[in-house]
Design an enzyme around this catalytic site. Structure first.
Site, PDB file in Angstrom:
ATOM      1  N   CYS A 193       3.754 -21.965  40.417  1.00 10.94           N
ATOM      2  CA  CYS A 193       3.310 -21.171  41.564  1.00 10.94           C
ATOM      3  C   CYS A 193       2.465 -21.990  42.539  1.00 10.94           C
ATOM      4  O   CYS A 193       1.521 -22.685  42.129  1.00 10.94           O
ATOM      5  CB  CYS A 193       2.512 -19.968  41.070  1.00 10.94           C
ATOM      6  SG  CYS A 193       1.786 -18.977  42.394  1.00 10.94           S
ATOM      7  N   GLN A 225      13.870   2.125  47.331  1.00 10.04           N
ATOM      8  CA  GLN A 225      14.140   2.516  45.949  1.00 10.04           C
ATOM      9  C   GLN A 225      15.432   1.901  45.403  1.00 10.04           C
ATOM     10  O   GLN A 225      16.057   2.457  44.495  1.00 10.04           O
ATOM     11  CB  GLN A 225      14.234   4.051  45.841  1.00 10.04           C
ATOM     12  CG  GLN A 225      13.048   4.807  46.369  1.00 10.04           C
ATOM     13  CD  GLN A 225      11.806   4.607  45.526  1.00 10.04           C
ATOM     14  OE1 GLN A 225      11.888   4.440  44.325  1.00 10.04           O
ATOM     15  NE2 GLN A 225      10.651   4.611  46.158  1.00 10.04           N
ATOM     16  N   CYS A 236      -5.653 -18.392  42.223  1.00  7.31           N
ATOM     17  CA  CYS A 236      -5.217 -17.058  41.778  1.00  7.31           C
ATOM     18  C   CYS A 236      -6.107 -16.582  40.633  1.00  7.31           C
ATOM     19  O   CYS A 236      -6.160 -17.205  39.565  1.00  7.31           O
ATOM     20  CB  CYS A 236      -3.756 -17.093  41.336  1.00  7.31           C
ATOM     21  SG  CYS A 236      -3.149 -15.524  40.688  1.00  7.31           S
ATOM     22  N   LEU A 248      24.690   5.125  45.647  1.00  5.76           N
ATOM     23  CA  LEU A 248      23.442   4.437  45.967  1.00  5.76           C
ATOM     24  C   LEU A 248      22.213   5.255  45.576  1.00  5.76           C
ATOM     25  O   LEU A 248      21.131   4.710  45.380  1.00  5.76           O
ATOM     26  CB  LEU A 248      23.397   4.102  47.466  1.00  5.76           C
ATOM     27  CG  LEU A 248      22.342   3.120  47.945  1.00  5.76           C
ATOM     28  CD1 LEU A 248      22.428   1.811  47.160  1.00  5.76           C
ATOM     29  CD2 LEU A 248      22.508   2.837  49.438  1.00  5.76           C
ATOM     30  N   GLY A 249      22.385   6.582  45.458  1.00  2.95           N
ATOM     31  CA  GLY A 249      21.278   7.436  45.025  1.00  2.95           C
ATOM     32  C   GLY A 249      20.296   7.775  46.134  1.00  2.95           C
ATOM     33  O   GLY A 249      20.407   7.282  47.251  1.00  2.95           O
ATOM     34  N   CYS A 262       6.050 -14.275  41.899  1.00  3.32           N
ATOM     35  CA  CYS A 262       5.059 -13.385  41.294  1.00  3.32           C
ATOM     36  C   CYS A 262       5.743 -12.098  40.841  1.00  3.32           C
ATOM     37  O   CYS A 262       5.424 -11.000  41.291  1.00  3.32           O
ATOM     38  CB  CYS A 262       3.938 -13.092  42.294  1.00  3.32           C
ATOM     39  SG  CYS A 262       2.452 -12.402  41.549  1.00  3.32           S
ATOM     40  N   ASP A 285       4.592  -3.329  50.333  1.00 10.42           N
ATOM     41  CA  ASP A 285       5.509  -2.726  49.371  1.00 10.42           C
ATOM     42  C   ASP A 285       5.080  -3.135  47.969  1.00 10.42           C
ATOM     43  O   ASP A 285       4.000  -3.696  47.764  1.00 10.42           O
ATOM     44  CB  ASP A 285       6.951  -3.142  49.666  1.00 10.42           C
ATOM     45  CG  ASP A 285       7.213  -4.622  49.396  1.00 10.42           C
ATOM     46  OD1 ASP A 285       6.238  -5.382  49.183  1.00 10.42           O
ATOM     47  OD2 ASP A 285       8.390  -5.018  49.383  1.00 10.42           O
ATOM     48  N   TYR A 304       5.714   1.362  55.598  1.00  8.84           N
ATOM     49  CA  TYR A 304       6.308   0.069  55.250  1.00  8.84           C
ATOM     50  C   TYR A 304       7.521  -0.241  56.128  1.00  8.84           C
ATOM     51  O   TYR A 304       7.636  -1.320  56.714  1.00  8.84           O
ATOM     52  CB  TYR A 304       6.730   0.039  53.774  1.00  8.84           C
ATOM     53  CG  TYR A 304       7.724  -1.055  53.501  1.00  8.84           C
ATOM     54  CD1 TYR A 304       7.306  -2.379  53.392  1.00  8.84           C
ATOM     55  CD2 TYR A 304       9.084  -0.785  53.412  1.00  8.84           C
ATOM     56  CE1 TYR A 304       8.219  -3.402  53.186  1.00  8.84           C
ATOM     57  CE2 TYR A 304      10.008  -1.800  53.212  1.00  8.84           C
ATOM     58  CZ  TYR A 304       9.571  -3.104  53.090  1.00  8.84           C
ATOM     59  OH  TYR A 304      10.478  -4.123  52.915  1.00  8.84           O
ATOM     60  N   CYS A 320       4.192 -18.608  36.922  1.00  3.57           N
ATOM     61  CA  CYS A 320       2.827 -19.057  37.220  1.00  3.57           C
ATOM     62  C   CYS A 320       2.675 -20.579  37.177  1.00  3.57           C
ATOM     63  O   CYS A 320       1.901 -21.153  37.948  1.00  3.57           O
ATOM     64  CB  CYS A 320       1.842 -18.418  36.241  1.00  3.57           C
ATOM     65  SG  CYS A 320       1.724 -16.626  36.411  1.00  3.57           S
ATOM     66  N   GLU A 371      16.612  -1.775  55.652  1.00  4.81           N
ATOM     67  CA  GLU A 371      15.385  -1.257  55.054  1.00  4.81           C
ATOM     68  C   GLU A 371      15.587   0.137  54.461  1.00  4.81           C
ATOM     69  O   GLU A 371      15.035   0.455  53.403  1.00  4.81           O
ATOM     70  CB  GLU A 371      14.250  -1.230  56.082  1.00  4.81           C
ATOM     71  CG  GLU A 371      13.787  -2.602  56.543  1.00  4.81           C
ATOM     72  CD  GLU A 371      13.198  -3.447  55.423  1.00  4.81           C
ATOM     73  OE1 GLU A 371      12.802  -2.870  54.380  1.00  4.81           O
ATOM     74  OE2 GLU A 371      13.144  -4.679  55.575  1.00  4.81           O
TER      75      GLU A 371
END
Length: 362
Positions: free
Chosen positions: A208, A48, A214, A86-87, A198, A144, A126, A205, A43
């Site tokens: 879906c 990001q 929806c 990886l930043g 999604c 998220d 999160y 769609c 995680e």
């Protein structure tokens, strides 16, 4: 928000788990994992970061640091080197701090309660919810970008997701929809659905499983939802790096706090608010103080390098310089090529070093 469960909400939760059991083929090594250390590691890496990029780093970290004790005992520079490219390097700094805390203060036992997990450095709502639900089966809903998008489209919610009101509304709805008996499976299904069905652009769609109720699909609002209220203002920065070589050593320093690339290494830096020619560059104070009246040779000026960060556009060049005498660079220290290979640099620099094949024959 009304705590009663509507027909649409019942349909959403039931249908989502039905899709998960039949059509969710998204494979990731941490899915189904119960080890909180591995879940936490995945995680943090994925914050990001795209899954495709994070997967390689996750496997690398697990191989080198299979337990939190191994990670806590590793030299800081070794961990940063493994993170290189990886930043968002504050994540790595927080990772090291939390590993040290869990290993030493908690004797390697990962905290189980949401309220304790969220106290770890680098862990927000999160991440804490993800660890609590995946590792300990606690009824904590994850929220998220994928979750915002799915809920906004399905229920037709136009409240900006980046507003305080929106964050509260979506968090309450996500918690209300959560399957309390299998929260981990439900959370993973919702995130996978947002990532594979999604999607932000060109959502699937037609096929879906939720399209029947929806609101976005029925009203053709897929491109309008979710709503963001704030516009991102991006900054342009020009960085010129001087690779000053004296007696087969090049000068570097570790970047400090309060800016991008904290704790990573860089070469002698000249930053400007716009592009510079070589003639303009040699007039800068960093350059003149380094050499004074001593002789030097500009051996090579690189092509323009560019990197897009979330809030900044970085542009610049690398200038290879051979110094005839010891340069005056009190904030930098000389390192050999062997030492240089062990240091962690930001991606902007590693791309250049890769092109140059990391040699001091500048």
């Amino acid at each position: 928000m009304d705590v009663s469960i509507s027909v649409a909400e019942r349909f959403f939760a039931k249908r989502l788990l039905w899709w998960n059991s039949r059509d969710n083929y998204r494979a990731m090594p941490w899915k189904g994992e119960k080890d909180p250390y591995k879940i936490w590691l995945s995680e943090i890496i994925l914050q990001q970061t795209r899954v495709e990029q994070g997967l390689e780093y996750y496997n690398r970290f697990i191989k080198n640091f299979p337990t939190v004790h191994k990670l806590a005992k590793a030299p800081e520079q070794t961990v940063f080197k493994l993170w290189e490219g990886l930043g968002y390097y504050s994540r790595c700094k927080n990772l090291i701090a939390s590993a040290d805390y869990i290993s030493k203060e908690l004797k390697g036992k990962f905290p189980e309660a949401y309220d304790d997990i969220i106290k770890l450095k680098g862990v927000g709502p999160y991440t804490a919810a993800a660890i609590a639900s995946f590792a300990f089966n606690q009824p904590c809903a994850v929220v998220d970008g994928n979750v915002y998008r799915v809920l906004s489209r399905f229920f037709g919610i136009a409240t900006p997701i980046d507003s305080a009101e929106g964050k509260k509304e979506f968090t309450l709805l996500a918690q209300q929809l959560l399957d309390k008996k299998q929260p981990g499976a439900y959370n993973q299904a919702l995130m996978d659905f947002g990532a594979t069905v999604c999607k932000p652009a060109q959502p699937s769609c037609i096929t879906c499983a939720l399209k029947q109720q929806c609101i976005a699909f029925r009203g053709n609002l897929m491109n309008e939802l979710p709503v963001k209220g704030k516009k991102l203002v991006k900054k342009n920065r020009w960085l010129y790096y001087l690779l000053i070589n004296f007696q087969q050593k090049v000068y570097v320093r570790k970047r400090g706090a309060g800016d991008i690339w904290e704790n990573l290494y860089e070469f002698v830096l000249v930053e400007n608010d716009g592009p510079l020619t070589d003639a303009q560059l040699v007039k800068k104070s960093v350059f003149t103080s380094a050499f004074g009246h001593s002789a030097y040779t500009i051996q090579h000026t690189s092509q323009l390098h560019k990197q897009q960060l979330t809030h900044q556009t970085i542009q610049g060049r690398f200038i290879s310089i051979s110094a005839a005498t010891l340069p005056y660079l009190p904030d930098y220290h000389p390192v050999t090529e062997k030492k240089l290979r062990k240091l962690a640099f930001p991606k902007f620099i590693t791309h250049y070093l890769t092109d140059k094949k990391l040699t001091l024959n500048l």
